[in-house]
Design a protein around this motif. Structure first.
Motif, mmCIF file in Angstrom:
data_model
loop_
_atom_site.group_PDB
_atom_site.id
_atom_site.type_symbol
_atom_site.label_atom_id
_atom_site.label_comp_id
_atom_site.label_asym_id
_atom_site.label_seq_id
_atom_site.Cartn_x
_atom_site.Cartn_y
_atom_site.Cartn_z
ATOM 1 N N THR A 128 4.573 7.010 1.749
ATOM 2 C CA THR A 128 4.829 6.105 2.623
ATOM 3 C C THR A 128 4.228 4.862 2.195
ATOM 4 O OG1 THR A 128 4.415 7.940 4.448
ATOM 5 C CG2 THR A 128 4.466 5.376 5.235
ATOM 6 N N THR A 129 5.269 3.490 1.964
ATOM 7 C CA THR A 129 5.052 2.463 1.682
ATOM 8 C C THR A 129 4.809 1.608 2.844
ATOM 9 O OG1 THR A 129 6.194 3.004 -0.561
ATOM 10 C CG2 THR A 129 5.777 0.683 -0.082
ATOM 11 N N VAL A 130 3.731 0.761 2.714
ATOM 12 C CA VAL A 130 3.563 -0.420 3.637
ATOM 13 C C VAL A 130 3.723 -1.698 2.893
ATOM 14 C CG1 VAL A 130 2.011 -1.450 5.470
ATOM 15 C CG2 VAL A 130 1.975 1.128 5.099
ATOM 16 N N ILE A 131 4.478 -2.364 3.268
ATOM 17 C CA ILE A 131 4.690 -3.731 2.765
ATOM 18 C C ILE A 131 4.491 -4.785 3.598
ATOM 19 C CG2 ILE A 131 6.077 -5.453 1.159
ATOM 20 C CD1 ILE A 131 7.671 -2.885 0.617
ATOM 21 N N ILE A 132 3.479 -5.895 3.397
ATOM 22 C CA ILE A 132 3.053 -6.845 4.457
ATOM 23 C C ILE A 132 3.664 -8.223 3.758
ATOM 24 C CG2 ILE A 132 1.464 -7.954 5.895
ATOM 25 C CD1 ILE A 132 -0.035 -5.324 5.401
ATOM 26 N N SER A 133 4.540 -8.952 4.291
ATOM 27 C CA SER A 133 4.902 -10.102 3.724
ATOM 28 C C SER A 133 4.669 -11.407 4.814
ATOM 29 C CB SER A 133 6.545 -10.143 3.482
ATOM 30 O OG SER A 133 6.666 -9.188 2.537
ATOM 31 N N GLY A 134 3.938 -12.436 4.299
ATOM 32 C CA GLY A 134 3.833 -13.614 5.067
ATOM 33 C C GLY A 134 4.887 -14.333 5.187
ATOM 34 N N PRO A 135 5.105 -15.468 5.861
ATOM 35 C CA PRO A 135 6.296 -16.542 5.768
ATOM 36 C C PRO A 135 6.409 -16.916 4.386
ATOM 37 C CG PRO A 135 4.737 -16.647 7.851
ATOM 38 C CD PRO A 135 3.988 -15.699 6.750
ATOM 39 N N ALA A 136 7.725 -17.294 4.171
ATOM 40 C CA ALA A 136 8.183 -17.888 2.891
ATOM 41 C C ALA A 136 6.862 -18.713 2.557
ATOM 42 C CB ALA A 136 9.301 -18.388 2.951
ATOM 43 N N VAL A 150 0.835 -1.235 -0.052
ATOM 44 C CA VAL A 150 -0.136 -0.034 -0.175
ATOM 45 C C VAL A 150 0.828 1.116 -0.097
ATOM 46 C CG1 VAL A 150 -1.818 1.284 1.068
ATOM 47 C CG2 VAL A 150 -1.766 -1.146 1.261
ATOM 48 N N GLU A 151 0.601 2.209 -0.976
ATOM 49 C CA GLU A 151 1.409 3.270 -1.222
ATOM 50 C C GLU A 151 0.487 4.397 -0.541
ATOM 51 O OE1 GLU A 151 3.599 4.406 -4.321
ATOM 52 O OE2 GLU A 151 3.922 2.148 -4.917
ATOM 53 N N VAL A 152 0.837 5.398 0.423
ATOM 54 C CA VAL A 152 0.094 6.390 1.012
ATOM 55 C C VAL A 152 0.949 7.761 0.622
ATOM 56 C CG1 VAL A 152 -0.993 7.517 2.903
ATOM 57 C CG2 VAL A 152 -0.782 5.252 2.841
ATOM 58 N N TRP A 153 0.211 8.692 -0.273
ATOM 59 C CA TRP A 153 0.819 9.794 -0.789
ATOM 60 C C TRP A 153 0.314 11.023 -0.146
ATOM 61 C CZ3 TRP A 153 4.635 10.333 -4.755
ATOM 62 C CH2 TRP A 153 5.164 9.305 -5.207
ATOM 63 N N PHE A 154 1.021 11.948 0.243
ATOM 64 C CA PHE A 154 0.532 13.187 0.734
ATOM 65 C C PHE A 154 1.609 14.352 0.282
ATOM 66 C CE2 PHE A 154 2.347 10.646 4.010
ATOM 67 C CZ PHE A 154 3.258 11.592 4.588
ATOM 68 N N LEU A 199 -2.128 21.092 3.710
ATOM 69 C CA LEU A 199 -3.452 20.619 2.685
ATOM 70 C C LEU A 199 -3.937 19.464 3.664
ATOM 71 C CD1 LEU A 199 -1.876 20.497 -0.729
ATOM 72 C CD2 LEU A 199 -3.319 22.210 0.126
ATOM 73 N N GLY A 200 -3.219 18.610 3.932
ATOM 74 C CA GLY A 200 -4.040 17.492 4.855
ATOM 75 C C GLY A 200 -4.611 16.535 3.697
ATOM 76 N N ARG A 201 -4.646 16.482 2.639
ATOM 77 C CA ARG A 201 -5.151 15.473 1.651
ATOM 78 C C ARG A 201 -4.080 14.170 1.414
ATOM 79 N NH1 ARG A 201 -9.485 13.692 -1.341
ATOM 80 N NH2 ARG A 201 -8.441 11.923 -2.331
ATOM 81 N N TYR A 202 -4.695 13.101 1.763
ATOM 82 C CA TYR A 202 -3.906 11.793 1.714
ATOM 83 C C TYR A 202 -4.473 10.983 0.758
ATOM 84 C CZ TYR A 202 -7.646 9.670 4.361
ATOM 85 O OH TYR A 202 -8.672 9.450 4.803
ATOM 86 N N ASP A 203 -3.834 10.257 0.015
ATOM 87 C CA ASP A 203 -4.377 9.246 -1.160
ATOM 88 C C ASP A 203 -3.644 8.091 -1.021
ATOM 89 O OD1 ASP A 203 -6.401 10.431 -3.089
ATOM 90 O OD2 ASP A 203 -4.832 11.857 -2.735
ATOM 91 N N ALA A 204 -4.390 6.813 -0.982
ATOM 92 C CA ALA A 204 -3.745 5.510 -0.596
ATOM 93 C C ALA A 204 -4.062 4.307 -1.649
ATOM 94 C CB ALA A 204 -3.953 4.970 0.853
ATOM 95 N N TRP A 205 -3.054 3.843 -2.180
ATOM 96 C CA TRP A 205 -3.457 2.760 -3.313
ATOM 97 C C TRP A 205 -2.951 1.496 -2.903
ATOM 98 C CZ3 TRP A 205 -2.117 7.655 -4.558
ATOM 99 C CH2 TRP A 205 -3.099 8.655 -5.617
ATOM 100 N N ILE A 206 -3.628 0.283 -2.951
ATOM 101 C CA ILE A 206 -3.117 -1.176 -2.967
ATOM 102 C C ILE A 206 -2.597 -1.524 -4.237
ATOM 103 C CG2 ILE A 206 -3.598 -3.245 -2.337
ATOM 104 C CD1 ILE A 206 -6.406 -2.265 -1.124
#
Length: 887
Positions: A403-411, A346-350, A431-438
């Motif tokens: 801000t990039t959130v990376i969630i990785s399960g076990p191998a 997930v990438e969160v941009w602001f 501005l306070g505007r945020y946008d997040a994309w999966i």
């Protein structure tokens, strides 16, 4: 801006943690291939990955070993390369490298539709129907069934001039960097054999996506009765089969850049319309990624139009967005379904001036600490999932924070199923505007993660690279609805919505995408409908080739009228101006009311029938003042763009349109001065950072009143600095031209600027073999220093000196570039570059504990903020900005 993007930093950490990445979902995403261990290794990081590299010059190619270059884009000094994983940090640390961007996965996105878009038009020279004669349609997709009658001349020979199969096993001495290229002669030989695939062993994938798309854009159904004729049936074809995974990805972004470069080169100056029915959710969705910047550069060229599907993400819940204030916390719920084995990104941009921190709460476990802008943390959940939160200032040179959130399960496993909560906390905000994309992943039986219905926002879901400024991006409406309750002519429920993250209008227009009959490949997994050689598909993947074929007709009409070739931006302008308004009964207002208010202040294919502006200075439109309003207002415009495709009207205007020209732009003190060849109004936008100007940002704007041919924009009231300016002029008919000096803008200095002084001109006659004439030619081309000369390739220098009769062979023999490099090094030793920094330390007055540090580089105004006293990160920042890295 960090040189390595967040995915590559995560890749390196994961590789060291588990002794390599083979078998992980991440490996496929970044184009990993097994390979020998590179010496000296820094941990178990074998294999290679595909990346895009942006550099100030070519020195890194000489200094970093084992790098294979696939494509070079000279306008941007951008390379698509394959590099050993063990060399990534060495590559990123090189002083001539600006950005290393990971390869990102792409995904696949007529009888009724052809009549609906009025594709039956007459040639302007009166010779009969216009069918795309003299032009080329390039299909970059899953491949093509080259044996299909729609892609053959009446005599049986192939209409395909070149076919590059990127996934085929390479042969020694091949003409392409990987895979195999087949010329028309090879295809004709195969078509003359009873077993053609024994000679040219290329077939489309079982889905037949590329074959179907090619049929819509340029299929010739004359031999089959002509009922399912494509838009430009007499255009020649160039096809690139991307190296994707059947039923999954449709290639990767590095391969896409190479494919577009190949199509443009193989067109050899002929007008070419390139179709991209594919996309991805990665990036900031405003044209800032390296792949978007590269495609924008191609679309600047006369005779090159790039058409992109808008995407099918409107109902997928892959975007969340809104605003938050200081001290406010917003929760975004990310739903991970059982059976999802992919890593979740997930990438969160602001805005770069906002301070928004991100924390993560797993389905079972406690909340993480908040990660602020410029910080990074990694933690392991109770269940064993690895989570990285990586925040980057000036992401992709945009000036904004990602801000990039990376969630990785076990191998071998996916992340824990359930609801993962992303918490966004507002610090000081402008501005306070945020946008997040999966980021999109293969949507198999387990499905893909998505935001909850309460968190998701269908706006700003146009897929990259469709958010690039000069690409023509196409949404879908129904001419044969899968759900007849929507009605004929309604916007398709899946069609992605705009605007871009910075509020610029996308899509550009809409075309039929639901449900389209077109060519069916041999061995297709889809049912024959209405006959064995055709099938039905729906998606914006089907809408885009309607517009691609229309672009070919526009360029053909242009050539027949004896007028000069149009750029992609100009062709897109004609297509938008010609678009039909949307009837009131067809209106669909899917954009939320809160998003409309904000805006006012990959394949994307679905197979079968069953089956507020927040950016800095983002006011106005990317396309100029001519973009028409459609009934329904702003919300409808973000769904429909300029309206519905009208081929006949676009072709009619192409035969007569004359775009205004900007003549002799120059700085006279703090004033930008230029002329136009017709009476025009004008607007000038400027920024102190050219990379931000290139994506539509500006810090100041000036506009003229009335029409004229001599124009002046006075910037003297602005704060001191060097301003890079974009000029937009509009003639009395509404046609407009944007001139940004090929990308960097026209530079206007305002007195008192603190920017680095323009370097004095070097004496080129110190280079053996260079005399006054050659020196003058170099100066005319803007090359005035040894540093600039040494950064050129032999081919680039030969192009500059062509008029003097000096070719690459002589340049290589006399080694002018090498001599310039030695002289530049001598200059650097003689005058060491000085850099200054300011360090601000915040400490607890009671305990004297250092809470955080901020360091600012005066020459670039770059800032880094770290928690506590982290001397290693502070020194790394100084070393990177001051170029003090050890070699």
């Amino acid at each position: 801006m960090t040189t390595l993007d967040a995915r590559l930093r995560h890749l390196l950490a994961r590789a060291r943690e588990q002794a390599g990445i083979e078998g992980t979902a991440l490996a496929e995403r970044v184009g990993w291939q097994p390979g020998p261990q590179t010496e000296p290794p820094e941990g178990p990081v074998e294999g290679t990955v595909e990346v895009l590299v942006s550099g100030g010059d070519r020195r890194w190619l000489d200094d970093v070993p084992d790098v294979t270059v696939h494509t070079f884009q000279p306008d941007l000094q951008l390379y698509a390369v394959r590099v050993p994983v063990a060399r990534l940090e060495e590559l990123a640390a090189h002083e001539s490298v600006r950005r290393v961007e990971s390869s990102r996965p792409l995904f696949p996105e007529l009888n009724i539709s052809r009549r609906d878009v009025r594709a039956a038009v007459q040639a302007p020279n009166g010779s009969g129907p216009l069918k795309g004669e003299g032009t080329i349609v390039a299909i970059i997709d899953s491949g093509i069934d080259y044996t299909h009658p729609a892609f053959r001349h009446p005599g049986g020979s192939s209409r395909i001039l070149h076919l590059w199969d990127q996934s085929a096993a390479a042969t020694p001495g091949g003409s392409v960097p990987y895979g195999v290229e087949y010329a028309k002669e090879d295809l004709d030989k195969a078509l003359g054999d009873p077993r053609p695939t024994d000679i040219v062993p290329h077939e489309d994938t079982a889905g037949g996506h590329g074959t179907h798309v090619a049929g819509i854009a340029a299929g010739d159904d004359t031999q089959l009765g002509g009922v399912y004729q494509g838009i430009a049936p007499h255009a020649d074809l160039i096809v690139v089969a991307l190296a994707g995974e059947p039923g999954g990805t449709l290639g990767r972004s590095t391969q896409l850049v190479a494919a577009v470069d190949y199509a443009v080169r193989r067109a050899e100056g002929r007008p070419v319309a390139v179709n991209l029915s594919l996309g991805m959710n990665g990036g900031g969705h405003s044209g800032e990624s390296l792949v978007e910047r590269a495609l924008d550069a191609y679309a600047r060229r006369p005779g090159v139009v790039i058409v992109k599907s808008a995407g099918n993400e409107r109902e997928r819940r892959t975007h969340a967005g809104g605003t938050l204030g200081q001290g406010e916390v917003v929760a975004l719920d990310l739903v991970v379904p059982p059976g999802d084995v992919e890593d979740d990104l997930v990438e969160v941009w602001f805005d770069g001036e906002d301070r928004i921190s991100v924390a993560v709460t797993p389905p079972s476990g406690s909340q993480s600490a908040f990660t602020g802008p410029g910080e990074q943390q990694t933690f392991t959940t109770r269940r064993g999932d690895r989570v990285t939160i990586d925040s980057e200032f000036d992401a992709s040179a945009s000036g904004d924070t990602a801000t990039t959130v990376i969630i990785s399960g076990p191998a071998g496993q996916g992340a824990e199923p359930g609801v993962w909560r992303l918490l966004l906390r507002g610090g000081p905000v402008r501005l306070g505007r945020y946008d997040a994309w999966i980021e999109r992943a293969p949507r198999g039986e387990g499905g893909q993660s998505r935001f909850s219905a309460a968190s998701a926002d269908p706006a700003r879901t146009v897929t990259a690279p469709g958010t690039a400024r000069r690409l023509v991006t196409v949404g879908s409406y129904a001419t044969r609805p899968a759900d007849w309750s929507l009605g004929h002519g309604a916007l398709s429920s899946f069609s992605s919505l705009g605007p871009t993250r910075l509020g610029e209008p996308k899509p550009d227009l809409t075309a039929p995408g639901e449900t389209i009959a077109s060519a069916r490949c041999a061995g297709s997994a889809l049912p024959p409908q209405p006959d064995l050689l055709h099938t039905l598909m729906a998606g914006t993947s089907m809408a885009a080739p309607h517009v691609c074929g229309a672009a070919a007709l526009v360029m053909a009409a242009r050539a027949m009228s004896g007028l000069g070739q149009l750029t992609g931006e100009q062709t897109g302008q004609l297509l938008r101006r010609a678009a039909r308004p949307v009837a009131a009964q067809e209106q669909d207002a899917p954009v939320r009311a809160r998003d409309v208010a904000g805006a006012l202040g990959g394949a994307e294919g679905r197979q079968g029938v069953s089956g507020g502006a927040g950016g800095q200075g983002a006011s106005g439109g990317a396309h100029g003042p001519e973009l028409p309003e459609v009934a329904g207002g702003a919300a409808s415009g973000h769904a429909w763009g300029a309206g519905k495709l009208d081929v006949a009207r676009a072709v009619e205007s192409a035969a007569t349109a004359v775009f205004p020209r900007v003549v002799n732009p120059r700085a006279e003190g703090a004033t930008l001065v230029w002329e136009t060849d017709a009476d025009c109004s004008w607007r000038v936008r400027c920024h102190t950072v050219p990379a931000r100007l290139a994506i539509g940002k500006h810090v100041a704007e000036r506009a003229g009143t009335g029409f004229g041919r001599e124009h002046r924009a006075d910037l003297s009231g602005l704060p001191p600095g060097r301003y890079h300016c974009e000029i937009l002029v509009t003639d009395r008919s509404g046609l407009w031209t944007r001139d940004d000096n090929g990308g960097p803008g026209h530079v206007v200095p305002v007195e008192g600027a603190k920017a680095a002084p323009v370097p004095a001109e070097d004496d080129f006659q110190r280079v053996k073999g260079v005399g006054p004439k050659i020196s003058a030619l170099l100066h005319q081309a803007g090359i005035t220093t040894f540093e600039q000369l040494r950064a050129l390739s032999v081919e680039e220098l030969a192009a500059i000196l062509h008029s003097a009769g000096i070719g690459a062979e002589r340049l290589a023999k006399q080694d002018w570039i090498g001599q310039a490099a030695a002289l530049a090094a001598e200059e650097r030793r003689a005058v060491p570059e000085r850099h200054t920094f300011t360090l601000t330390v915040t400490a607890d007055s009671g305990t004297r504990e250092v809470l955080n540090c901020e360091i600012r580089h005066h020459q670039t105004d770059d800032v880094s903020r770290v928690r506590g006293w982290d001397a290693e990160r502070l020194l790394a920042f100084i070393g990177e900005r001051a170029r003090l890295r050890s070699r």
